[in-house]
Scaffold this active site. Structure first.
Site, PDB file in Angstrom:
ATOM      1  N   LYS A  22     -15.888  18.038  20.985  1.00 10.39           N
ATOM      2  CA  LYS A  22     -15.802  19.485  20.711  1.00 10.39           C
ATOM      3  C   LYS A  22     -14.850  20.143  21.701  1.00 10.39           C
ATOM      4  O   LYS A  22     -13.982  20.927  21.321  1.00 10.39           O
ATOM      5  CB  LYS A  22     -17.190  20.115  20.861  1.00 10.39           C
ATOM      6  N   ASN A  23     -14.994  19.799  22.982  1.00  9.93           N
ATOM      7  CA  ASN A  23     -14.228  20.533  24.002  1.00  9.93           C
ATOM      8  C   ASN A  23     -12.799  20.032  24.158  1.00  9.93           C
ATOM      9  O   ASN A  23     -12.055  20.546  24.988  1.00  9.93           O
ATOM     10  CB  ASN A  23     -14.980  20.511  25.335  1.00  9.93           C
ATOM     11  N   ARG A  94     -16.865  32.559  22.042  1.00 11.52           N
ATOM     12  CA  ARG A  94     -16.112  33.119  23.155  1.00 11.52           C
ATOM     13  C   ARG A  94     -14.994  32.192  23.616  1.00 11.52           C
ATOM     14  O   ARG A  94     -14.022  32.602  24.209  1.00 11.52           O
ATOM     15  CB  ARG A  94     -17.020  33.453  24.313  1.00 11.52           C
ATOM     16  N   CYS A 118     -22.402  35.093  27.498  1.00  7.99           N
ATOM     17  CA  CYS A 118     -23.181  34.318  26.515  1.00  7.99           C
ATOM     18  C   CYS A 118     -24.486  33.919  27.205  1.00  7.99           C
ATOM     19  O   CYS A 118     -24.751  34.292  28.350  1.00  7.99           O
ATOM     20  CB  CYS A 118     -22.399  33.104  26.041  1.00  7.99           C
ATOM     21  N   ARG A 123     -19.561  34.587  32.082  1.00  8.91           N
ATOM     22  CA  ARG A 123     -18.317  34.001  31.593  1.00  8.91           C
ATOM     23  C   ARG A 123     -17.089  34.902  31.845  1.00  8.91           C
ATOM     24  O   ARG A 123     -16.392  35.313  30.943  1.00  8.91           O
ATOM     25  CB  ARG A 123     -18.416  33.653  30.111  1.00  8.91           C
ATOM     26  N   PRO A 124     -16.857  35.287  33.119  1.00 12.42           N
ATOM     27  CA  PRO A 124     -15.673  36.121  33.398  1.00 12.42           C
ATOM     28  C   PRO A 124     -14.389  35.379  33.013  1.00 12.42           C
ATOM     29  O   PRO A 124     -14.375  34.162  32.877  1.00 12.42           O
ATOM     30  CB  PRO A 124     -15.736  36.331  34.909  1.00 12.42           C
ATOM     31  N   LEU A 127      -9.559  34.575  35.854  1.00 12.99           N
ATOM     32  CA  LEU A 127      -8.611  33.509  36.219  1.00 12.99           C
ATOM     33  C   LEU A 127      -7.581  33.297  35.094  1.00 12.99           C
ATOM     34  O   LEU A 127      -6.404  33.017  35.344  1.00 12.99           O
ATOM     35  CB  LEU A 127      -9.363  32.211  36.512  1.00 12.99           C
ATOM     36  N   ASP A 307     -22.851  20.406  31.242  1.00 16.39           N
ATOM     37  CA  ASP A 307     -23.323  20.366  29.851  1.00 16.39           C
ATOM     38  C   ASP A 307     -24.438  19.343  29.661  1.00 16.39           C
ATOM     39  O   ASP A 307     -25.097  19.337  28.622  1.00 16.39           O
ATOM     40  CB  ASP A 307     -22.171  20.045  28.893  1.00 16.39           C
ATOM     41  N   ARG A 401     -23.515  23.810  16.804  1.00 24.21           N
ATOM     42  CA  ARG A 401     -22.198  24.146  17.359  1.00 24.21           C
ATOM     43  C   ARG A 401     -21.531  22.912  17.960  1.00 24.21           C
ATOM     44  O   ARG A 401     -20.310  22.806  17.981  1.00 24.21           O
ATOM     45  CB  ARG A 401     -22.339  25.217  18.452  1.00 24.21           C
TER      46      ARG A 401
HETATM   47  C1  EPZ Z   1     -15.636  24.751  29.235  1.00 26.62           C
HETATM   48  O1  EPZ Z   1     -16.021  26.122  29.291  1.00 26.62           O
HETATM   49  C2  EPZ Z   1     -16.501  24.126  28.147  1.00 26.62           C
HETATM   50  N1  EPZ Z   1     -16.218  24.759  26.866  1.00 26.62           N
HETATM   51  C3  EPZ Z   1     -17.968  24.288  28.505  1.00 26.62           C
HETATM   52  O2  EPZ Z   1     -18.728  23.632  27.490  1.00 26.62           O
HETATM   53  C4  EPZ Z   1     -18.221  23.593  29.840  1.00 26.62           C
HETATM   54  O3  EPZ Z   1     -19.570  23.781  30.218  1.00 26.62           O
HETATM   55  C5  EPZ Z   1     -17.290  24.187  30.913  1.00 26.62           C
HETATM   56  O4  EPZ Z   1     -15.920  24.082  30.469  1.00 26.62           O
HETATM   57  C6  EPZ Z   1     -17.434  23.486  32.249  1.00 26.62           C
HETATM   58  O5  EPZ Z   1     -17.173  22.131  32.100  1.00 26.62           O
HETATM   59  C7  EPZ Z   1     -15.107  24.401  26.185  1.00 26.62           C
HETATM   60  O6  EPZ Z   1     -14.327  23.582  26.627  1.00 26.62           O
HETATM   61  C8  EPZ Z   1     -14.902  25.043  24.842  1.00 26.62           C
HETATM   62  P1  EPZ Z   1     -14.959  27.147  33.008  1.00 26.62           P
HETATM   63  P2  EPZ Z   1     -15.137  27.164  30.164  1.00 26.62           P
HETATM   64  O7  EPZ Z   1     -13.894  28.157  32.787  1.00 26.62           O
HETATM   65  O8  EPZ Z   1     -13.711  26.830  30.031  1.00 26.62           O
HETATM   66  C9  EPZ Z   1     -16.327  30.559  35.939  1.00 26.62           C
HETATM   67  C10 EPZ Z   1     -20.502  23.348  26.001  1.00 26.62           C
HETATM   68  O9  EPZ Z   1     -21.743  23.354  26.090  1.00 26.62           O
HETATM   69  N2  EPZ Z   1     -15.080  31.250  35.585  1.00 26.62           N
HETATM   70  O10 EPZ Z   1     -14.621  25.870  33.690  1.00 26.62           O
HETATM   71  O11 EPZ Z   1     -15.590  28.530  29.840  1.00 26.62           O
HETATM   72  C11 EPZ Z   1     -17.313  30.563  34.788  1.00 26.62           C
HETATM   73  O12 EPZ Z   1     -18.039  31.777  34.761  1.00 26.62           O
HETATM   74  C12 EPZ Z   1     -19.688  24.389  26.735  1.00 26.62           C
HETATM   75  O13 EPZ Z   1     -19.839  22.506  25.337  1.00 26.62           O
HETATM   76  C13 EPZ Z   1     -14.726  32.385  36.304  1.00 26.62           C
HETATM   77  O14 EPZ Z   1     -15.451  32.809  37.212  1.00 26.62           O
HETATM   78  O15 EPZ Z   1     -15.652  26.778  31.628  1.00 26.62           O
HETATM   79  C14 EPZ Z   1     -18.198  29.410  35.117  1.00 26.62           C
HETATM   80  O16 EPZ Z   1     -19.185  29.810  36.036  1.00 26.62           O
HETATM   81  C15 EPZ Z   1     -20.542  25.312  27.575  1.00 26.62           C
HETATM   82  N3  EPZ Z   1     -13.589  33.047  35.966  1.00 26.62           N
HETATM   83  C16 EPZ Z   1     -17.242  28.418  35.779  1.00 26.62           C
HETATM   84  O17 EPZ Z   1     -16.083  29.184  36.158  1.00 26.62           O
HETATM   85  C17 EPZ Z   1     -12.762  32.615  34.959  1.00 26.62           C
HETATM   86  O18 EPZ Z   1     -11.727  33.258  34.719  1.00 26.62           O
HETATM   87  C18 EPZ Z   1     -16.796  27.290  34.862  1.00 26.62           C
HETATM   88  O19 EPZ Z   1     -16.163  27.880  33.752  1.00 26.62           O
HETATM   89  C19 EPZ Z   1     -13.143  31.456  34.233  1.00 26.62           C
HETATM   90  C20 EPZ Z   1     -14.292  30.781  34.571  1.00 26.62           C
END
Ligand code: EPZ
Length: 422
Positions: A22-23, A94, A118, A123-124, A127, A307, A401
């Protein structure tokens, strides 16, 4: 409403084949929009999950032509007409935030609704936006929408404060057509980012370093069509490994990349599970009762994946001893704890909402539980497999999902799960 009726106590045995990730497919579907040529992109090993269906709906709303049959998909983005993603489509998923980079690079402008938070956290996206601004984008946020524009982006050195998966992917895609060179440092290293790099390079992009913390993108002017197979889903594979561990089972998973599962394999071995890795298979043999582990700490790849935090917690509720689970990635990813405790688990979450103490118990008892999010839903199914009696799991839309057919895979392994409508 559909629910799962799980008759617990069955030991999992048998062979299951893992589908596409999925990811990986979600950012790949965004990256395809970069292709302005008349060529088609052919994708194979595409998982049949609802998040992909939502992404297909979004791409079609932008004018892409898509045919999706089984696990094969053909996408032609030559007649893209729009760069504004309809709000109701954005709000449903999102992770479409990484459409920004691709649409901005293709059209010089993009308008999306702010993805919001969510179930697992706020989910800010600062970055993502900081990175796009460094490439030259003008960004305006108002009335819940984000509007970004720039006639042609310019390569830049971008350091991520946190190795965000989505921000890394968004900036990679935005930089494909940028003038000059972009270097992303402190980049996320997930395998899905390597898959995205490989797809884009096969389309004619020039990207190096995905899988390390420094990714270098040299801007090009054009991309072309490609045929590409999506990597296997390491999180689905890990979920089934943990399900086998929770039921004292013995299973074989086919079409996996063991190297993507090292942290999970290592942690499960600590609990007493025997795991043999072959080139594209893993063989799992679990003891009657798991040993508790001192710590499960979720971290960016190659650390233990967030995850699979809820799924392994479900298994550890029945382990011999006490385990500590620390969620370092998301700010609110313990929503499964209350439901597990309703089944007889003894889990205490510290006030920081980041640390859970799991006291192993002798048994769980079946109950009616509700999935609050995708991976918590998988965790509740695992708990139902291991519990005495019947468990009813509600909230199946969350599970759909990210899992093509979780109950089908588990029933193939000897579980007794019925989908009931009430
Ligand atoms: C991806 O989400 C995955 N989703 C998530 O899978 C996965 O849990 C996550 O990476 C971590 O491995 C997809 O790939 C579609 P991040 P993503 O940006 O990109 C913070 C699932 O169950 N952050 O690495 O949103 C954020 O709040 C889903 O399959 C900021 O602070 O993850 C979080 O605490 C859930 N500012 C941390 O970083 C930003 O601008 C990790 O988020 C972006 C992120």
């Amino acid at each position: 409403m559909e629910k799962l009726l799980i008759c617990g106590g069955k030991r999992l045995e048998g062979v299951v084949r893992i589908g596409g990730a999925k990811n990986a497919i979600l950012p790949i579907l965004a990256a395809i929009l970069l292709n302005k040529s008349n060529d088609e992109i052919i994708l194979t090993n595409v998982p049949r999950i609802s998040d992909v269906a939502k992404m297909v709906e979004i791409l079609r709303s932008l004018g892409a032509e898509i045919t999706w049959s089984g696990t094969n998909m053909a996408v032609s983005p030559r007649n893209l007409t729009g760069y504004a993603v309809e709000e109701h489509l954005m709000r449903e998923m999102r992770s479409t935030i990484f459409l920004m980079g691709a649409l901005l690079a293709r059209f010089g402008q993009v308008c999306i609704s702010h993805p919001g938070g969510c179930a697992i956290g706020q989910r800010p996206i600062e970055l993502h936006l900081k990175g796009l601004k460094k490439l030259g984008a003008q960004i305006r946020e108002q009335h819940g929408y984000i509007y970004a524009s720039c006639s042609r982006l310019t390569g830049a050195d971008i350091h991520l404060d946190y190795p965000s998966v989505g921000a890394t992917e968004n900036i990679m895609m935005a930089a494909v057509y940028a003038r000059g060179v972009t270097v992303i440092s402190n980049a996320a290293k997930e395998p899905e980012i390597v898959d995205l790099q490989n797809l884009l390079n096969k389309m004619g992009a020039k990207i190096r370093g995905a899988g390390t913390d420094q990714i270098r993108i040299i801007g090009v002017n054009q991309l072309h069509g490609v045929e590409y197979s999506v990597i296997p889903d390491r999180i689905v594979a890990g979920t089934l490994m943990i399900a086998a561990a929770a039921t004292g089972g013995e299973i074989i998973l086919e079409n996996v990349i063991p190297g993507h599962l090292e942290a999970v394999t290592s942690k499960l071995r600590e609990t007493g599970v025997q795991i043999r890795e072959e080139s594209e298979r893993v063989l799992i043999k679990a003891p009657k009762r798991l040993r508790a582990v001192e710590f499960v700490r979720t971290l960016p790849y190659p650390g233990y994946p967030t995850d699979l935090q809820a799924p392994i917690m479900a298994a550890l509720t029945l382990a011999d001893g006490t385990s500590m689970v620390v969620e370092n990635v998301f700010d609110s990813r313990f929503k499964h704890v209350g439901e597990l405790n309703r089944m007889g688990a003894q889990i205490v979450v510290a006030s920081d909402n980041r640390t859970a103490v799991v006291h192993g118990v002798e048994k769980l008892t079946g109950a009616t539980v509700t999935a609050p999010d995708l991976r918590a839903g998988a965790a509740l199914v695992i708990a139902g497999l291991a519990a005495e009696g019947e468990t009813i799991v509600e909230g199946l839309e969350h599970i759909a999902r990210g899992y093509e057919n979780l109950e089908g895979d588990l029933n193939k392994l000897g579980a007794e799960i019925k989908r009931i409508r009430v």
